[in-house]
Scaffold this motif. Structure first.
Motif, mmCIF file in Angstrom:
data_model
loop_
_atom_site.group_PDB
_atom_site.id
_atom_site.type_symbol
_atom_site.label_atom_id
_atom_site.label_comp_id
_atom_site.label_asym_id
_atom_site.label_seq_id
_atom_site.Cartn_x
_atom_site.Cartn_y
_atom_site.Cartn_z
ATOM 1 N N ASP A 181 8.603 5.271 -9.621
ATOM 2 C CA ASP A 181 10.040 5.003 -9.713
ATOM 3 C C ASP A 181 10.476 3.997 -8.655
ATOM 4 O OD1 ASP A 181 10.353 6.719 -11.844
ATOM 5 O OD2 ASP A 181 10.868 8.442 -10.589
ATOM 6 N N ARG A 182 9.922 4.151 -7.457
ATOM 7 C CA ARG A 182 10.276 3.228 -6.383
ATOM 8 C C ARG A 182 9.754 1.820 -6.689
ATOM 9 N NH1 ARG A 182 13.637 1.058 -2.980
ATOM 10 N NH2 ARG A 182 12.791 0.534 -0.928
ATOM 11 N N ALA A 183 8.567 1.722 -7.267
ATOM 12 C CA ALA A 183 8.018 0.413 -7.635
ATOM 13 C C ALA A 183 8.924 -0.281 -8.648
ATOM 14 C CB ALA A 183 6.609 0.567 -8.191
ATOM 15 N N LYS A 184 9.435 0.477 -9.610
ATOM 16 C CA LYS A 184 10.363 -0.098 -10.592
ATOM 17 C C LYS A 184 11.641 -0.576 -9.910
ATOM 18 C CE LYS A 184 11.142 1.748 -14.558
ATOM 19 N NZ LYS A 184 11.467 2.734 -15.621
ATOM 20 N N GLU A 185 12.146 0.213 -8.972
ATOM 21 C CA GLU A 185 13.348 -0.185 -8.239
ATOM 22 C C GLU A 185 13.130 -1.496 -7.493
ATOM 23 O OE1 GLU A 185 14.332 2.951 -5.605
ATOM 24 O OE2 GLU A 185 14.825 4.407 -7.177
ATOM 25 N N LEU A 186 11.901 -1.714 -7.047
ATOM 26 C CA LEU A 186 11.574 -2.910 -6.273
ATOM 27 C C LEU A 186 11.186 -4.092 -7.162
ATOM 28 C CD1 LEU A 186 9.564 -1.193 -3.395
ATOM 29 C CD2 LEU A 186 11.840 -2.229 -3.227
ATOM 30 N N GLY A 187 11.317 -3.929 -8.471
ATOM 31 C CA GLY A 187 11.128 -5.053 -9.380
ATOM 32 C C GLY A 187 9.758 -5.195 -9.996
ATOM 33 N N ALA A 188 8.866 -4.214 -9.800
ATOM 34 C CA ALA A 188 7.518 -4.305 -10.360
ATOM 35 C C ALA A 188 7.474 -3.628 -11.723
ATOM 36 C CB ALA A 188 6.505 -3.647 -9.429
ATOM 37 N N ASN A 189 7.031 -4.364 -12.748
ATOM 38 C CA ASN A 189 6.858 -3.735 -14.058
ATOM 39 C C ASN A 189 5.399 -3.428 -14.350
ATOM 40 O OD1 ASN A 189 5.785 -6.237 -14.616
ATOM 41 N ND2 ASN A 189 7.489 -6.911 -15.899
ATOM 42 N N ALA A 190 4.533 -3.685 -13.362
ATOM 43 C CA ALA A 190 3.120 -3.334 -13.485
ATOM 44 C C ALA A 190 2.584 -3.017 -12.092
ATOM 45 C CB ALA A 190 2.319 -4.465 -14.120
ATOM 46 N N GLU A 233 6.310 2.447 -18.213
ATOM 47 C CA GLU A 233 6.637 1.509 -17.144
ATOM 48 C C GLU A 233 6.778 2.245 -15.819
ATOM 49 O OE1 GLU A 233 10.060 -0.816 -17.975
ATOM 50 O OE2 GLU A 233 9.100 -1.991 -19.537
ATOM 51 N N PRO A 234 6.300 1.634 -14.738
ATOM 52 C CA PRO A 234 5.523 0.401 -14.742
ATOM 53 C C PRO A 234 4.132 0.615 -15.336
ATOM 54 C CG PRO A 234 5.562 1.340 -12.542
ATOM 55 C CD PRO A 234 6.496 2.163 -13.369
ATOM 56 N N GLN A 235 3.621 -0.419 -15.967
ATOM 57 C CA GLN A 235 2.299 -0.333 -16.580
ATOM 58 C C GLN A 235 1.231 -0.202 -15.500
ATOM 59 O OE1 GLN A 235 1.248 -3.698 -18.991
ATOM 60 N NE2 GLN A 235 -0.917 -3.144 -19.062
ATOM 61 N N VAL A 236 0.318 0.742 -15.684
ATOM 62 C CA VAL A 236 -0.822 0.903 -14.774
ATOM 63 C C VAL A 236 -1.952 0.025 -15.285
ATOM 64 C CG1 VAL A 236 -2.479 2.508 -13.772
ATOM 65 C CG2 VAL A 236 -0.115 3.242 -14.166
ATOM 66 N N MET A 237 -2.384 -0.923 -14.466
ATOM 67 C CA MET A 237 -3.289 -1.961 -14.942
ATOM 68 C C MET A 237 -4.761 -1.561 -14.913
ATOM 69 S SD MET A 237 -1.346 -5.217 -13.195
ATOM 70 C CE MET A 237 -2.424 -6.444 -13.926
ATOM 71 N N ILE A 238 -5.120 -0.595 -14.090
ATOM 72 C CA ILE A 238 -6.521 -0.187 -14.053
ATOM 73 C C ILE A 238 -6.746 0.893 -15.107
ATOM 74 C CG2 ILE A 238 -6.281 1.610 -12.287
ATOM 75 C CD1 ILE A 238 -8.960 0.443 -11.104
ATOM 76 N N PRO A 239 -7.841 0.839 -15.854
ATOM 77 C CA PRO A 239 -8.065 1.784 -16.952
ATOM 78 C C PRO A 239 -8.160 3.232 -16.475
ATOM 79 C CG PRO A 239 -9.541 -0.097 -17.145
ATOM 80 C CD PRO A 239 -8.894 -0.191 -15.792
ATOM 81 N N PRO A 240 -7.784 4.180 -17.336
ATOM 82 C CA PRO A 240 -7.837 5.595 -16.951
ATOM 83 C C PRO A 240 -9.251 6.084 -16.659
ATOM 84 C CG PRO A 240 -7.385 5.363 -19.310
ATOM 85 C CD PRO A 240 -7.256 3.999 -18.707
ATOM 86 N N GLU A 241 -10.258 5.407 -17.222
ATOM 87 C CA GLU A 241 -11.641 5.833 -16.985
ATOM 88 C C GLU A 241 -11.986 5.867 -15.495
ATOM 89 O OE1 GLU A 241 -11.674 4.019 -21.150
ATOM 90 O OE2 GLU A 241 -10.682 3.650 -19.225
ATOM 91 N N ASP A 261 0.800 -1.221 0.000
ATOM 92 C CA ASP A 261 0.000 0.000 0.000
ATOM 93 C C ASP A 261 0.831 1.268 0.000
ATOM 94 O OD1 ASP A 261 -2.324 -1.436 -0.136
ATOM 95 O OD2 ASP A 261 -2.560 -1.560 2.022
ATOM 96 N N SER A 262 2.098 1.156 0.305
ATOM 97 C CA SER A 262 3.027 2.266 0.131
ATOM 98 C C SER A 262 4.400 1.675 -0.133
ATOM 99 C CB SER A 262 3.077 3.166 1.368
ATOM 100 O OG SER A 262 4.094 4.152 1.213
ATOM 101 N N VAL A 263 5.181 2.363 -0.948
ATOM 102 C CA VAL A 263 6.530 1.871 -1.240
ATOM 103 C C VAL A 263 7.569 2.509 -0.327
ATOM 104 C CG1 VAL A 263 6.037 1.252 -3.630
ATOM 105 C CG2 VAL A 263 6.729 3.600 -3.085
ATOM 106 N N PHE A 264 7.115 3.363 0.595
ATOM 107 C CA PHE A 264 8.020 4.031 1.527
ATOM 108 C C PHE A 264 7.692 3.624 2.962
ATOM 109 C CE2 PHE A 264 7.721 6.813 -2.205
ATOM 110 C CZ PHE A 264 9.061 6.848 -2.574
ATOM 111 N N GLU A 265 8.723 3.565 3.785
ATOM 112 C CA GLU A 265 8.599 2.942 5.098
ATOM 113 C C GLU A 265 7.552 3.582 6.003
ATOM 114 O OE1 GLU A 265 11.399 2.729 8.982
ATOM 115 O OE2 GLU A 265 12.253 1.749 7.207
#
Length: 363
Positions: A199-208, A247-255, A143-147
């Motif tokens: 950016d932090r999500a990408k650093e942690l290995g998530a591409n989506a 990247e990372p790809q956002v999986m929920i539609p913009p609508e 739910d957050s990428v920061f501590e």
């Protein structure tokens, strides 16, 4: 053992989708996605979740008393696999079950592709090389990428946060396909507004990544939803990111974000909750959903078939209910086919752009 790419049985999927379409043609609604809430226990304290109860000793007692046994879960899998093309394993925290891998292997034997939703805190106790033989994706509930906001949202210590971050690295090292799912609350909005989340999500290995605003619980007297002005800032920033980054790809539609930005909630004509069967840790299904939790709306899959449960009159409630204002899974399942198609083409375009840039413009 077949490779992971061979797990999805195309013939089985097409047969079940054909059966589902035939049912729809005669007005018979049936589930197509299975969600298995494997246990009443979770080792986290998330306030937006009913499994975030602070009384963990009591929760363990409840799980021991009410959780289905290994064989009972297998019976449920047998019943549901004849209807659904995909399965989702969640909790509580599913990896806390001692028989977790046995159940994963059995579900895989039913030829149901599996997505595992986990808080990732116990992944270091699992053979990840074996796990990736049976599942399609791990959905990391981050739910957050920061501590600091992570610990506040999830009610855990910095040590737990660091353990989760280490386990995310293990997923990457073992090449286990995974993406992040995040609930946006009033505690973690800033990382979406300033876009540092991505950016932090990408650093942690998530591409989506996928995210949804928190849907406040009806059984508590507090709200975790950000104020409207902050929600608008979050939506505008996410839409900006989706428009300029791949990247990372956002999986929920913009609508989803466009509607909240415009009206403060998502829109749908009719709730699509019936498209999924959500099986609680004790084997029950609430019709039409958890918001209508009462004995007369609760059916046990150990005692009833899927057809019997989906013929229950309480499903009519979903035809007019619009209570869920920002809950992403309900919004997504309730959208017209055109929304799914557009999102699929966007995702396809991003994959092609990455692998074959010269073909990207054609999609």
């Amino acid at each position: 053992m077949k490779s992971r790419e061979m797990v999805v049985d195309t013939i089985r999927t097409l047969k079940l989708l054909s059966k589902w379409g035939a049912n729809m043609a005669v007005g018979r609604r049936r589930p197509v996605i299975a969600v298995f809430s494997m246990t009443h226990y979770c080792n986290f304290y998330c306030p937006m979740c009913p499994f975030g109860d602070a009384d963990k000793e009591g929760q363990i007692v409840l799980a021991r008393r009410k959780d289905l046994t290994t064989e009972q879960w297998k019976t449920v899998f047998d019943k549901v696999s004849s209807h659904c093309v995909w399965s989702i394993i969640e909790g509580g925290e599913p990896t806390s079950r001692p028989d977790f891998m046995e159940l994963v292997r059995y579900l895989h034997s039913k030829k149901m592709p599996i997505t595992l939703i986990t808080n990732c805190s116990l992944l270091h106790t699992i053979d990840l090389d074996e796990l990736k033989k049976y599942i399609q994706f791990v959905t990391c509930s981050i739910d957050s990428v920061f501590e600091e906001p992570y610990c506040k949202v999830r009610g855990v210590t910095p040590q737990t946060y660091r353990r989760v971050m280490d386990n995310l690295q293990l997923l990457t090292e073992h090449k286990v396909p995974h993406y992040f799912n995040s609930v946006i609350t009033k505690y973690n909005t800033q990382e979406f507004i300033d876009q540092t989340y991505f950016d932090r999500a990408k650093e942690l290995g998530a591409n989506a990544v996928s995210f949804t605003f928190v849907e406040d619980r009806s059984d508590v007297d507090y709200s975790l939803l950000p104020d409207r002005e902050t929600m608008n800032k979050v939506c505008a920033s996410i839409l900006d990111y989706m428009g300029k980054k791949k990247e990372p790809q956002v999986m929920i539609p913009p609508e989803y974000f466009q509607q909240i930005l415009q009206d403060g909630r998502g829109h749908f004509d009719e709730c699509g909750v019936w498209k999924s069967i959500f099986v609680n840790g004790n084997g029950t299904v609430m019709v039409p959903c958890w918001k209508f939790n009462s004995p007369e709306n609760t059916y046990s899959l150990l005692e009833h078939s899927v057809d019997e449960i989906w013929s229950a009159p309480q499903w009519d409630i979903a035809k007019t209910c619009h209570d869920c204002e920002v809950l992403g899974c309900i919004w997504y399942s309730s959208q017209p086919v055109t929304t799914f198609a557009r999102n699929y083409m966007r995702g396809l375009g991003k994959m092609i752009s990455k692998e074959r840039p010269e073909l990207a413009e054609a999609v």
